[in-house]
Scaffold this motif. Structure first.
Motif, PDB file in Angstrom:
ATOM      1  N   ALA A 124     134.421  45.427   6.837  1.00 20.12           N
ATOM      2  CA  ALA A 124     133.353  46.594   7.572  1.00 20.12           C
ATOM      3  C   ALA A 124     133.480  48.096   7.181  1.00 20.12           C
ATOM      4  O   ALA A 124     132.341  48.199   7.652  1.00 20.12           O
ATOM      5  CB  ALA A 124     133.611  46.624   9.803  1.00 20.12           C
ATOM      6  N   GLN A 125     134.636  48.608   7.019  1.00 21.35           N
ATOM      7  CA  GLN A 125     135.004  49.776   6.104  1.00 21.35           C
ATOM      8  C   GLN A 125     133.918  50.003   5.350  1.00 21.35           C
ATOM      9  O   GLN A 125     134.040  51.028   4.591  1.00 21.35           O
ATOM     10  CB  GLN A 125     136.339  49.962   6.548  1.00 21.35           C
ATOM     11  N   ARG A 126     134.818  48.936   4.111  1.00 21.41           N
ATOM     12  CA  ARG A 126     134.932  48.859   2.658  1.00 21.41           C
ATOM     13  C   ARG A 126     134.003  48.166   1.336  1.00 21.41           C
ATOM     14  O   ARG A 126     134.024  48.440   0.651  1.00 21.41           O
ATOM     15  CB  ARG A 126     136.386  48.332   2.030  1.00 21.41           C
ATOM     16  N   ALA A 127     133.498  47.454   1.677  1.00 22.63           N
ATOM     17  CA  ALA A 127     132.051  47.003   1.299  1.00 22.63           C
ATOM     18  C   ALA A 127     130.606  47.433   0.566  1.00 22.63           C
ATOM     19  O   ALA A 127     130.620  48.577   1.186  1.00 22.63           O
ATOM     20  CB  ALA A 127     131.913  45.603   2.211  1.00 22.63           C
ATOM     21  N   ALA A 130     127.512  45.689  -3.119  1.00 18.65           N
ATOM     22  CA  ALA A 130     127.775  44.168  -3.810  1.00 18.65           C
ATOM     23  C   ALA A 130     128.493  42.554  -3.099  1.00 18.65           C
ATOM     24  O   ALA A 130     127.292  41.517  -3.277  1.00 18.65           O
ATOM     25  CB  ALA A 130     128.405  44.474  -5.593  1.00 18.65           C
ATOM     26  N   ASP A 131     129.180  43.424  -2.239  1.00 18.58           N
ATOM     27  CA  ASP A 131     130.134  42.417  -1.315  1.00 18.58           C
ATOM     28  C   ASP A 131     129.073  41.714  -0.397  1.00 18.58           C
ATOM     29  O   ASP A 131     129.023  40.652  -0.328  1.00 18.58           O
ATOM     30  CB  ASP A 131     131.103  43.684  -0.871  1.00 18.58           C
ATOM     31  N   ILE A 132     128.716  42.613  -0.104  1.00 16.83           N
ATOM     32  CA  ILE A 132     127.707  42.150   1.370  1.00 16.83           C
ATOM     33  C   ILE A 132     126.064  41.330   1.075  1.00 16.83           C
ATOM     34  O   ILE A 132     126.339  40.224   1.153  1.00 16.83           O
ATOM     35  CB  ILE A 132     126.778  43.784   2.189  1.00 16.83           C
ATOM     36  N   GLN A 212     126.613  36.806  13.340  1.00 20.09           N
ATOM     37  CA  GLN A 212     127.425  38.406  13.670  1.00 20.09           C
ATOM     38  C   GLN A 212     128.355  38.750  13.093  1.00 20.09           C
ATOM     39  O   GLN A 212     128.496  39.761  13.011  1.00 20.09           O
ATOM     40  CB  GLN A 212     127.879  38.261  15.161  1.00 20.09           C
ATOM     41  N   VAL A 213     129.242  37.880  12.320  1.00 20.83           N
ATOM     42  CA  VAL A 213     130.104  38.467  11.481  1.00 20.83           C
ATOM     43  C   VAL A 213     129.708  39.432  10.472  1.00 20.83           C
ATOM     44  O   VAL A 213     129.985  40.305   9.858  1.00 20.83           O
ATOM     45  CB  VAL A 213     130.960  37.530  10.593  1.00 20.83           C
ATOM     46  N   GLU A 218     127.861  44.042   7.776  1.00 25.05           N
ATOM     47  CA  GLU A 218     126.643  45.570   7.148  1.00 25.05           C
ATOM     48  C   GLU A 218     126.708  46.267   8.184  1.00 25.05           C
ATOM     49  O   GLU A 218     126.117  47.757   7.651  1.00 25.05           O
ATOM     50  CB  GLU A 218     125.652  44.946   7.498  1.00 25.05           C
ATOM     51  N   ARG A 219     126.836  46.607   9.404  1.00 23.64           N
ATOM     52  CA  ARG A 219     126.757  47.979  10.744  1.00 23.64           C
ATOM     53  C   ARG A 219     128.166  48.915  10.247  1.00 23.64           C
ATOM     54  O   ARG A 219     128.044  49.889  10.865  1.00 23.64           O
ATOM     55  CB  ARG A 219     126.365  47.145  12.433  1.00 23.64           C
ATOM     56  N   ARG A 220     128.897  48.229   9.439  1.00 24.98           N
ATOM     57  CA  ARG A 220     130.237  49.261   9.425  1.00 24.98           C
ATOM     58  C   ARG A 220     130.920  49.609  10.821  1.00 24.98           C
ATOM     59  O   ARG A 220     131.451  50.269  10.532  1.00 24.98           O
ATOM     60  CB  ARG A 220     130.254  50.857   8.630  1.00 24.98           C
ATOM     61  N   ASP A 221     130.744  48.366  11.069  1.00 24.40           N
ATOM     62  CA  ASP A 221     131.802  48.284  12.707  1.00 24.40           C
ATOM     63  C   ASP A 221     133.380  47.153  12.509  1.00 24.40           C
ATOM     64  O   ASP A 221     132.965  46.184  12.773  1.00 24.40           O
ATOM     65  CB  ASP A 221     130.448  47.968  14.034  1.00 24.40           C
TER      66      ASP A 221
END
Length: 261
Positions: A124-127, A130-132, A212-213, A218-221
């Motif tokens: 959530a911090q580093r994606a 391309a990862d998403i 939800q994951v 995506e929301r960087r949470d």
């Protein structure tokens, strides 16, 4: 589904990704073992028909995954083989153990909570974009194959979804650990799906949990991502236990009926 595939291929399947796959194929085809060196970069470029820049980016990618180790002035060496090349003689007993021993199966899930909670938190911090896109692609593949009733392919996509999250953590040790248990993870997912995806209620809940994951990443949470993936695995554990207990009750009732006749 096509738009997800296009998004994945355009943003995630970069030239370096393709070259990395070519390098893996070369390692497999030439039977290069752990500890042995790859051909020199110049020769690799000629063999694969790629530029030096693309090759170096691919090597860096495989290094981050723990597959290749580079030595300054001495070239590149195979550090470990991809997990899906693991020895079937090792995997088979583990698969049988998961299938027959409920306690071992739940131990695997418990270990997943510890490992995947961390990978989701960091992802959530580093994606990257391309990862998403890659995570989304496997999410769509899960839905696609499940709609076709193909449990094996859906389980493969499910396991790849979780592996893609680990890769998005950009933590080499966590990625190595996740890749090291990938075959175990995939078999565990398949068994869980055979039990849980037979009912619409459970199917909808599991799809919602995967969503939800993805949404939290995506929301960087980070905390929401960790809670979502841990909650998902805990739900699977709880539901499988309930199904196992119900099966045991039916078997006891069946035995009692036979003895009373």
């Amino acid at each position: 589904m096509t738009c997800w595939r296009d998004c994945f291929e355009e943003s995630s399947m970069r030239v370096s990704d393709q070259v990395a796959q070519q390098v893996l194929q070369l390692i497999q085809q030439q039977h290069i073992k752990v500890g042995q060196a790859l051909p020199a970069e110049r020769k690799l470029c000629e063999q694969l028909g790629v530029s030096r820049a693309s090759l170096r980016e691919a090597i860096q990618q495989l290094t981050s995954q723990g597959i290749i180790r580079s030595k300054v002035g001495a070239g590149h060496y195979v550090q470990q083989l991809p997990s899906h090349w693991s020895n079937d003689q090792v995997l088979q007993p583990l698969s049988q153990l998961i299938d027959t021993d409920p306690n071992y199966r739940f131990d695997v899930q418990e270990a997943r909570i510890a490992l995947e909670g961390a990978t989701a938190w960091h992802a959530a911090q580093r994606a990257s974009t391309a990862d998403i896109a890659k995570i989304k692609y496997y999410y769509s593949q899960m839905q696609h194959f499940q709609s076709l009733g193909d449990d094996d392919q859906s389980a493969q996509a499910d396991a790849n979804f979780h592996l893609a999250i680990a890769e998005a953590s950009h933590n080499i040790v966590l990625i190595q650990m996740m890749r090291g248990v990938f075959d175990l993870l995939q078999f565990n997912v398949l068994l869980g799906r055979r039990k849980l995806y037979s009912e619409t209620y459970r199917f909808d809940r599991l799809q919602e949990q995967h969503s939800q994951v993805l949404d939290a990443i995506e929301r960087r949470d980070p905390e929401a991502a960790r809670q979502a993936v841990c909650g998902h695995i805990e739900f699977v554990v709880q539901q499988v236990r309930c199904i196992d207990e119900e099966d045991a009750r039916r078997q006891r009732a069946s035995r009692l009926n036979r003895t009373s006749l």
